[in-house]
Scaffold this motif. Sequence first.
Motif, PDB file in Angstrom:
ATOM      1  N   THR A 344       7.978  33.042  51.367  1.00  0.00           N
ATOM      2  CA  THR A 344       7.255  34.328  50.954  1.00  0.00           C
ATOM      3  C   THR A 344       7.602  35.346  51.935  1.00  0.00           C
ATOM      4  OG1 THR A 344       5.510  32.902  49.971  1.00  0.00           O
ATOM      5  CG2 THR A 344       4.818  35.290  50.434  1.00  0.00           C
ATOM      6  N   ILE A 345       7.552  35.221  53.192  1.00  0.00           N
ATOM      7  CA  ILE A 345       7.848  36.305  54.193  1.00  0.00           C
ATOM      8  C   ILE A 345       9.611  36.664  53.813  1.00  0.00           C
ATOM      9  CG2 ILE A 345       8.188  36.698  56.592  1.00  0.00           C
ATOM     10  CD1 ILE A 345       6.066  34.709  57.259  1.00  0.00           C
ATOM     11  N   PHE A 346      10.424  35.674  53.828  1.00  0.00           N
ATOM     12  CA  PHE A 346      11.681  35.905  53.500  1.00  0.00           C
ATOM     13  C   PHE A 346      11.828  36.816  52.203  1.00  0.00           C
ATOM     14  CE2 PHE A 346      15.627  35.476  51.037  1.00  0.00           C
ATOM     15  CZ  PHE A 346      16.541  35.673  52.064  1.00  0.00           C
ATOM     16  N   ALA A 347      11.134  36.597  51.181  1.00  0.00           N
ATOM     17  CA  ALA A 347      11.219  37.622  49.834  1.00  0.00           C
ATOM     18  C   ALA A 347      10.620  38.676  50.047  1.00  0.00           C
ATOM     19  CB  ALA A 347      10.553  36.524  48.532  1.00  0.00           C
ATOM     20  N   SER A 348       9.395  38.972  50.849  1.00  0.00           N
ATOM     21  CA  SER A 348       8.815  40.229  50.952  1.00  0.00           C
ATOM     22  C   SER A 348       9.730  41.181  51.826  1.00  0.00           C
ATOM     23  CB  SER A 348       7.380  39.919  51.524  1.00  0.00           C
ATOM     24  OG  SER A 348       6.704  39.094  50.934  1.00  0.00           O
ATOM     25  N   ALA A 349      10.403  40.462  52.878  1.00  0.00           N
ATOM     26  CA  ALA A 349      11.179  41.139  53.662  1.00  0.00           C
ATOM     27  C   ALA A 349      12.396  41.833  52.931  1.00  0.00           C
ATOM     28  CB  ALA A 349      11.790  40.195  54.995  1.00  0.00           C
ATOM     29  N   THR A 350      12.941  40.883  51.930  1.00  0.00           N
ATOM     30  CA  THR A 350      14.123  41.093  51.358  1.00  0.00           C
ATOM     31  C   THR A 350      13.753  42.322  50.367  1.00  0.00           C
ATOM     32  OG1 THR A 350      15.044  38.901  51.218  1.00  0.00           O
ATOM     33  CG2 THR A 350      15.941  40.599  49.614  1.00  0.00           C
ATOM     34  N   VAL A 395      16.412  56.957  41.635  1.00  0.00           N
ATOM     35  CA  VAL A 395      16.822  55.843  42.969  1.00  0.00           C
ATOM     36  C   VAL A 395      15.638  54.885  43.156  1.00  0.00           C
ATOM     37  CG1 VAL A 395      17.454  55.900  45.227  1.00  0.00           C
ATOM     38  CG2 VAL A 395      18.538  57.370  43.973  1.00  0.00           C
ATOM     39  N   LEU A 396      14.486  55.440  43.110  1.00  0.00           N
ATOM     40  CA  LEU A 396      13.236  54.332  43.103  1.00  0.00           C
ATOM     41  C   LEU A 396      13.210  53.641  42.414  1.00  0.00           C
ATOM     42  CD1 LEU A 396      11.006  53.837  45.317  1.00  0.00           C
ATOM     43  CD2 LEU A 396       9.534  55.486  44.147  1.00  0.00           C
ATOM     44  N   ARG A 397      13.300  53.761  40.913  1.00  0.00           N
ATOM     45  CA  ARG A 397      13.233  53.093  40.006  1.00  0.00           C
ATOM     46  C   ARG A 397      14.400  51.884  40.049  1.00  0.00           C
ATOM     47  NH1 ARG A 397      11.604  57.595  36.905  1.00  0.00           N
ATOM     48  NH2 ARG A 397      13.964  57.650  36.039  1.00  0.00           N
ATOM     49  N   LEU A 398      15.538  52.318  40.207  1.00  0.00           N
ATOM     50  CA  LEU A 398      16.531  51.444  40.493  1.00  0.00           C
ATOM     51  C   LEU A 398      16.533  50.573  41.571  1.00  0.00           C
ATOM     52  CD1 LEU A 398      19.691  53.980  39.675  1.00  0.00           C
ATOM     53  CD2 LEU A 398      18.752  52.020  38.312  1.00  0.00           C
ATOM     54  N   ALA A 399      15.856  51.160  42.736  1.00  0.00           N
ATOM     55  CA  ALA A 399      15.494  50.310  43.941  1.00  0.00           C
ATOM     56  C   ALA A 399      14.625  49.213  43.569  1.00  0.00           C
ATOM     57  CB  ALA A 399      15.243  51.144  45.176  1.00  0.00           C
ATOM     58  N   VAL A 400      13.705  49.432  43.011  1.00  0.00           N
ATOM     59  CA  VAL A 400      12.551  48.305  42.415  1.00  0.00           C
ATOM     60  C   VAL A 400      13.286  47.360  41.668  1.00  0.00           C
ATOM     61  CG1 VAL A 400      10.663  47.796  41.205  1.00  0.00           C
ATOM     62  CG2 VAL A 400      10.744  49.893  42.542  1.00  0.00           C
ATOM     63  N   PHE A 401      14.136  47.611  40.580  1.00  0.00           N
ATOM     64  CA  PHE A 401      14.990  46.639  39.810  1.00  0.00           C
ATOM     65  C   PHE A 401      15.824  45.840  41.108  1.00  0.00           C
ATOM     66  CE2 PHE A 401      18.881  45.469  38.137  1.00  0.00           C
ATOM     67  CZ  PHE A 401      18.709  44.506  37.135  1.00  0.00           C
ATOM     68  N   SER A 402      16.439  46.679  41.930  1.00  0.00           N
ATOM     69  CA  SER A 402      17.412  45.994  42.660  1.00  0.00           C
ATOM     70  C   SER A 402      16.635  44.868  43.703  1.00  0.00           C
ATOM     71  CB  SER A 402      18.124  47.076  43.487  1.00  0.00           C
ATOM     72  OG  SER A 402      19.156  46.459  44.432  1.00  0.00           O
ATOM     73  N   ALA A 403      15.427  45.456  44.170  1.00  0.00           N
ATOM     74  CA  ALA A 403      14.724  44.514  45.085  1.00  0.00           C
ATOM     75  C   ALA A 403      14.216  43.052  44.468  1.00  0.00           C
ATOM     76  CB  ALA A 403      13.238  45.516  45.484  1.00  0.00           C
ATOM     77  N   ILE A 404      13.882  43.229  43.067  1.00  0.00           N
ATOM     78  CA  ILE A 404      13.480  42.090  42.322  1.00  0.00           C
ATOM     79  C   ILE A 404      14.714  41.252  42.198  1.00  0.00           C
ATOM     80  CG2 ILE A 404      12.761  41.239  40.281  1.00  0.00           C
ATOM     81  CD1 ILE A 404      10.968  43.986  39.901  1.00  0.00           C
ATOM     82  N   TYR A 405      15.820  41.897  41.866  1.00  0.00           N
ATOM     83  CA  TYR A 405      17.129  41.004  41.467  1.00  0.00           C
ATOM     84  C   TYR A 405      17.698  40.345  42.816  1.00  0.00           C
ATOM     85  CZ  TYR A 405      22.177  40.772  41.459  1.00  0.00           C
ATOM     86  OH  TYR A 405      23.645  40.504  41.758  1.00  0.00           O
ATOM     87  N   THR A 407      15.707  39.611  45.477  1.00  0.00           N
ATOM     88  CA  THR A 407      14.827  38.680  45.949  1.00  0.00           C
ATOM     89  C   THR A 407      15.143  37.518  45.164  1.00  0.00           C
ATOM     90  OG1 THR A 407      13.079  40.555  46.482  1.00  0.00           O
ATOM     91  CG2 THR A 407      12.295  38.241  46.263  1.00  0.00           C
ATOM     92  N   ILE A 408      15.231  37.503  43.909  1.00  0.00           N
ATOM     93  CA  ILE A 408      15.307  36.065  43.174  1.00  0.00           C
ATOM     94  C   ILE A 408      16.750  35.534  43.489  1.00  0.00           C
ATOM     95  CG2 ILE A 408      15.988  35.388  40.787  1.00  0.00           C
ATOM     96  CD1 ILE A 408      13.994  37.555  39.673  1.00  0.00           C
ATOM     97  N   LEU A 409      17.762  36.174  43.832  1.00  0.00           N
ATOM     98  CA  LEU A 409      18.931  35.811  44.171  1.00  0.00           C
ATOM     99  C   LEU A 409      19.114  35.112  45.391  1.00  0.00           C
ATOM    100  CD1 LEU A 409      21.895  35.553  42.898  1.00  0.00           C
ATOM    101  CD2 LEU A 409      22.560  37.731  44.316  1.00  0.00           C
ATOM    102  N   GLY A 435      22.883  31.364  46.177  1.00  0.00           N
ATOM    103  CA  GLY A 435      23.373  32.750  45.587  1.00  0.00           C
ATOM    104  C   GLY A 435      23.696  34.008  46.768  1.00  0.00           C
ATOM    105  N   THR A 436      23.231  33.815  47.695  1.00  0.00           N
ATOM    106  CA  THR A 436      23.707  34.736  48.835  1.00  0.00           C
ATOM    107  C   THR A 436      25.325  34.756  48.723  1.00  0.00           C
ATOM    108  OG1 THR A 436      21.629  34.461  49.995  1.00  0.00           O
ATOM    109  CG2 THR A 436      23.468  35.637  51.105  1.00  0.00           C
ATOM    110  N   SER A 437      25.744  33.426  49.103  1.00  0.00           N
ATOM    111  CA  SER A 437      27.101  33.253  49.347  1.00  0.00           C
ATOM    112  C   SER A 437      28.070  33.702  48.152  1.00  0.00           C
ATOM    113  CB  SER A 437      27.445  31.719  49.798  1.00  0.00           C
ATOM    114  OG  SER A 437      26.878  31.384  50.833  1.00  0.00           O
ATOM    115  N   ILE A 438      27.451  33.313  46.870  1.00  0.00           N
ATOM    116  CA  ILE A 438      28.126  33.760  45.834  1.00  0.00           C
ATOM    117  C   ILE A 438      28.234  35.243  45.798  1.00  0.00           C
ATOM    118  CG2 ILE A 438      28.386  33.634  43.167  1.00  0.00           C
ATOM    119  CD1 ILE A 438      27.022  31.112  43.530  1.00  0.00           C
TER     120      ILE A 438
END
Length: 490
Positions: A344-350, A395-405, A407-409, A435-438
């Motif tokens: 959870t801490i890692f996902a929040s930081a990401t 950019v903020l809307r794209l950043a929210v999508f990018s953050a979710i993406y 975080t899941i990856l 997912g990080t390595s790929i």
Amino acid sequence: MNFFKKITNSISLFFSKIFLFFDRNIIKKLKERDLLKRILFTLMLMAIFVIIGTITLPGISVTNESGANSNSFFGILNTIGGGGLRQFSLVSLGISPFITASLIMTFAQTKLFPPIHRLYQSGPAGRIKINYITYSLTFVFAIIQGIVIIQSLLKDSSNTSYIKISIDDKFNNTVFVWIVLPFILVAGTFFSMFISELITNKGVGNGSSMLILAGSIISLPSLFSSGWSLWVESKIGAELFRGLIYFFAFILLFIAMVFIISFIYQAERKIPIQQTGVGRSKNVKDLSYLPIKLNPAGIMPIIFASMLITFPMLIVNLIHEVSPSSGTRWMIKYFALTNPLGLTIFASATFGITIFLSLQQSKIDKIVEDFNKASTFIPGIRPGEQTEDYLIAIVLRLAVFSAIYLTILGSSQYVTYILLDHFGKTNFQSVIISGTSIMIITTVSIETIQQIEARKKAQNILKASKKDQISNKDFEPSNKNQENSGSVLW
């Protein structure tokens, strides 16, 4: 004597012809092909880095090498550093201290830290000073990280989630353990940075990314071999058929992840722009566009979040080895990324770092300033403050999508690890796809290919311009000859 002279002359003539052949057909072409030289130079440096990554530190014996690929803090360091930790090699730290220092300086360049922010905005001279500060921080972090890793891997005998090291008796003294080995690791870090700079300046691609790519690619053969040995090897009959289906499904999952990551990486939001005066477009088809990536921050938020959690936990590991306590034992257990709290801490930081880096790397204020200088505007949006607010909102809307993406990856491998451990399927943990390595492999490969294509286009344009100059020079004297001949005839 004449016979020997003839033989000597014939041999020298033969080798001179070979040399001329190579000089005319290979060496000359290589000199003309700057792009090919850059590619070969990059591959050579990456090969040198990988080879040095197999040379274990003097006086050190390594056991449980496969542990460096696990979902532990040391597994993360192994991936980000370039894969050298697997053999506890001369470049075990890789560029991970530099990434940690860069993370701190990235935050320091914001308006929250006015002195560094002023240096960042003061042009090339200020950025040179920022580079010196980054290198100094890299030296400090490399020493700390080297001592912590050595002591953690050396003293911890109960944990089997990562590699173990032992020191030969003739080297087992305080000076060697606390001074010599850490400084060898520091030298390995700066050597890795030197190779990285050479790749960036004289090769193709970003040097740091290419070294991380090398570490990620090295782990792929062991991943697929683990899948083969788990599902196919030593199976017969129906089990063999079922295992082949599982193995090919595993490969298809890997390919699907590569496809999704490459699609999102190359996706862009195109904002129509116009210029006042002569440059104004009358038709919609003729409009220019300002491209903003769907994932503006790229892979860096996952790497930064990993380093942000990994470095403090390395210190906690060392403190626990020196003086064990219930507090450090609790932190090691629950702050691990394979624990729900640590995940959870890692996902929040990401998530948070992705939002921050997306807004910072988009450089909206710089774009608006360039728009004002070039008399460029977005149709329907007033220049100036309204344009800046409009772009920040996009950019903020794209950043929210990018953050979710992201975080899941980034969390997918740890979630899979937790689920497999919960259901008792620990034998499948060796085939967990990172997912990080790929994403590192996919994005860095795409960036490098794009840079190669751009250099190739520039090289073709340069060749075409040279041919035009030569043809013009050849054409001008012929006109003069015609004029001269005409005047004589007249």
